[in-house]
Design a protein around this motif. Sequence first.
Motif, PDB file in Angstrom:
ATOM      1  N   PHE A 145      75.510   1.683 -92.570  1.00  0.00           N
ATOM      2  CA  PHE A 145      76.000   1.469 -93.935  1.00  0.00           C
ATOM      3  C   PHE A 145      75.625   2.655 -94.813  1.00  0.00           C
ATOM      4  N   GLN A 146      74.390   3.127 -94.667  1.00  0.00           N
ATOM      5  CA  GLN A 146      73.944   4.261 -95.471  1.00  0.00           C
ATOM      6  C   GLN A 146      74.803   5.494 -95.192  1.00  0.00           C
ATOM      7  N   GLU A 147      75.092   5.729 -93.914  1.00  0.00           N
ATOM      8  CA  GLU A 147      75.894   6.896 -93.545  1.00  0.00           C
ATOM      9  C   GLU A 147      77.286   6.809 -94.159  1.00  0.00           C
ATOM     10  N   ARG A 148      77.886   5.623 -94.125  1.00  0.00           N
ATOM     11  CA  ARG A 148      79.218   5.453 -94.693  1.00  0.00           C
ATOM     12  C   ARG A 148      79.194   5.653 -96.213  1.00  0.00           C
ATOM     13  N   LEU A 149      78.174   5.130 -96.854  1.00  0.00           N
ATOM     14  CA  LEU A 149      78.069   5.291 -98.306  1.00  0.00           C
ATOM     15  C   LEU A 149      77.917   6.755 -98.696  1.00  0.00           C
ATOM     16  N   LEU A 150      77.079   7.467 -97.977  1.00  0.00           N
ATOM     17  CA  LEU A 150      76.878   8.884 -98.278  1.00  0.00           C
ATOM     18  C   LEU A 150      78.147   9.684 -97.996  1.00  0.00           C
ATOM     19  N   SER A 151      78.898   9.267 -96.977  1.00  0.00           N
ATOM     20  CA  SER A 151      80.165   9.927 -96.683  1.00  0.00           C
ATOM     21  C   SER A 151      81.157   9.739 -97.820  1.00  0.00           C
ATOM     22  N   VAL A 152      81.216   8.525 -98.367  1.00  0.00           N
ATOM     23  CA  VAL A 152      82.068   8.264 -99.525  1.00  0.00           C
ATOM     24  C   VAL A 152      81.625   9.131-100.699  1.00  0.00           C
ATOM     25  N   GLY A 153      80.306   9.239-100.892  1.00  0.00           N
ATOM     26  CA  GLY A 153      79.785  10.044-101.987  1.00  0.00           C
ATOM     27  C   GLY A 153      80.150  11.519-101.860  1.00  0.00           C
ATOM     28  N   ARG A 154      80.087  12.032-100.648  1.00  0.00           N
ATOM     29  CA  ARG A 154      80.460  13.435-100.440  1.00  0.00           C
ATOM     30  C   ARG A 154      81.939  13.659-100.763  1.00  0.00           C
ATOM     31  N   TRP A 155      82.777  12.719-100.355  1.00  0.00           N
ATOM     32  CA  TRP A 155      84.204  12.837-100.642  1.00  0.00           C
ATOM     33  C   TRP A 155      84.458  12.777-102.147  1.00  0.00           C
ATOM     34  N   LYS A 212      86.162   2.677-111.430  1.00  0.00           N
ATOM     35  CA  LYS A 212      86.979   2.745-110.216  1.00  0.00           C
ATOM     36  C   LYS A 212      86.263   2.358-108.918  1.00  0.00           C
ATOM     37  N   PHE A 213      84.987   2.694-108.768  1.00  0.00           N
ATOM     38  CA  PHE A 213      84.316   2.435-107.489  1.00  0.00           C
ATOM     39  C   PHE A 213      82.974   1.760-107.727  1.00  0.00           C
ATOM     40  N   GLY A 214      82.804   0.605-107.068  1.00  0.00           N
ATOM     41  CA  GLY A 214      81.544  -0.119-107.179  1.00  0.00           C
ATOM     42  C   GLY A 214      81.104  -0.659-105.830  1.00  0.00           C
ATOM     43  N   ILE A 215      79.896  -1.179-105.791  1.00  0.00           N
ATOM     44  CA  ILE A 215      79.311  -1.721-104.562  1.00  0.00           C
ATOM     45  C   ILE A 215      78.909  -3.168-104.812  1.00  0.00           C
ATOM     46  N   PHE A 216      79.286  -4.035-103.888  1.00  0.00           N
ATOM     47  CA  PHE A 216      79.008  -5.472-103.964  1.00  0.00           C
ATOM     48  C   PHE A 216      77.955  -5.806-102.911  1.00  0.00           C
ATOM     49  N   LEU A 217      76.919  -6.524-103.315  1.00  0.00           N
ATOM     50  CA  LEU A 217      75.805  -6.840-102.415  1.00  0.00           C
ATOM     51  C   LEU A 217      75.738  -8.339-102.164  1.00  0.00           C
ATOM     52  N   HIS A 218      76.060  -8.764-100.943  1.00  0.00           N
ATOM     53  CA  HIS A 218      75.831 -10.142-100.522  1.00  0.00           C
ATOM     54  C   HIS A 218      74.433 -10.203 -99.911  1.00  0.00           C
ATOM     55  N   TRP A 219      73.537 -10.922-100.576  1.00  0.00           N
ATOM     56  CA  TRP A 219      72.142 -10.951-100.125  1.00  0.00           C
ATOM     57  C   TRP A 219      71.518 -12.268-100.546  1.00  0.00           C
ATOM     58  N   ASN A 253      81.829  -3.999-100.138  1.00  0.00           N
ATOM     59  CA  ASN A 253      80.785  -4.972 -99.843  1.00  0.00           C
ATOM     60  C   ASN A 253      79.751  -4.416 -98.858  1.00  0.00           C
ATOM     61  N   ILE A 254      78.478  -4.650 -99.166  1.00  0.00           N
ATOM     62  CA  ILE A 254      77.356  -4.257 -98.313  1.00  0.00           C
ATOM     63  C   ILE A 254      76.470  -5.479 -98.110  1.00  0.00           C
ATOM     64  N   GLY A 255      76.004  -5.699 -96.881  1.00  0.00           N
ATOM     65  CA  GLY A 255      75.124  -6.834 -96.597  1.00  0.00           C
ATOM     66  C   GLY A 255      73.760  -6.370 -96.126  1.00  0.00           C
ATOM     67  N   PRO A 256      72.767  -6.286 -97.023  1.00  0.00           N
ATOM     68  CA  PRO A 256      71.417  -5.899 -96.595  1.00  0.00           C
ATOM     69  C   PRO A 256      70.819  -6.940 -95.645  1.00  0.00           C
TER      70      PRO A 256
END
Length: 399
Positions: A284-294, A57-64, A271-274
């Motif tokens: 980006f880190q804060e948003r990801l951790l917020s999603v994780g907490r939810w 259901k939930f994944g992370i895409f890295l454009h790098w 999508n995340i762009g390092p």
Amino acid sequence: MKSLGEETTVASMAAMVTSAAQRLLLILLAASASARYTPDWESLDSRPLPSWFDEAKFGIFLHWGVYSVPAWGSEWFWWNWQGAHLPNYEIFMHSYYPPGFSYADFAPQFRAKFFDPKLWAKLFKAAGARYVVLTSKHHEGFTNWPSPTSWNWNSMDVGPHRDLVGELGHFLREENIHYGLYHSLLEWFNPLYVLDKDNNFTTQNFVMTKALPELVDLVNKYKPDLIWSDGEWEAPDTYWNSTEFLAWLYNDSPVKDLVDVVSLGGNYLLNIGPTKDGVIIPIFQERLLSVGRWLSINGEGIYASKPWRVQMEHTTSRLWFTTKQSAVYVFFADWPMSGILQLTSPVPTNMTTVMMLGIPELLKWSEDSLDRSLLIYLPKLSPDLADMKIWTLKLKGVE
């Protein structure tokens, strides 16, 4: 520093199409001819989606990639600048880079010096991601692994001098996160691709020398759980030998249970762009951790869920439904002022129970005497609850 396309003439590149490349196609054809899935779309489309992907259901895409150096516009920077000649890109280059600066000159600055794949993997785990898709190569042609068919234009020869694909995959699997690889088929300025395009794709110089060998190398070397092939739109599937490759992938590759598309199953790929140095910036880190907490509270209604008979109610409130193991999950984004949530789709029975994920006590409910809608009496909206933004109810015993 020159790219592959800038150093080599079309004629010499075309000469690279050897009998070894032809043998690759023969191997794919032979491997797929007598196996379960044959190289035609009717057979290939009959293959079921691997269960892990349908449940993730939930994944992370890295454009790098090299485009992370100018970090302006998008990953289509090179094309927008020197293919489409968009004025704003030309102004950007004129304003910040010296005359004669080429796209290949960005590559040595793509150093990834702060790239820590172990920390990335732990961050993605904390975000609740069940899979991660890394851009192994975009349309610029630069590969994030030491591709044997992309000499002098890969992350081992230039820039990081590291196998970015391999390093990240190792630590993702340590965290039990599925690993996917995005791989562009076309390359805007590769002379062999340009030659095939000029020939109206009646020749396959680029496919046999570059695209297919790279895909086979990625699969054999890294055994990804997901392959996202992109960039096929300019040429027909027969040019790319798509059915032959997919039949080999499903029948005889070392990863027969992988997923070859990412647009099915109701998944959300964020999508995340390092940065060019391999930093995932704090916001980006804060948003990801917020999603994780939810997800740590509400993920029960997300992971491995299926669509319910009603996806959303057409009311003034924002309501969505999923189902799993006979339970119905209700996600709502508008907390009613009355503290009573009205649902018109679930039909209650004398066995109905209602709870809110994150709260141990059962909630009280009643049935409206007029329209038989379900009235749920919500708990007091505390600051912690209010911070959640979207809340989840778990209903059992509803028709």
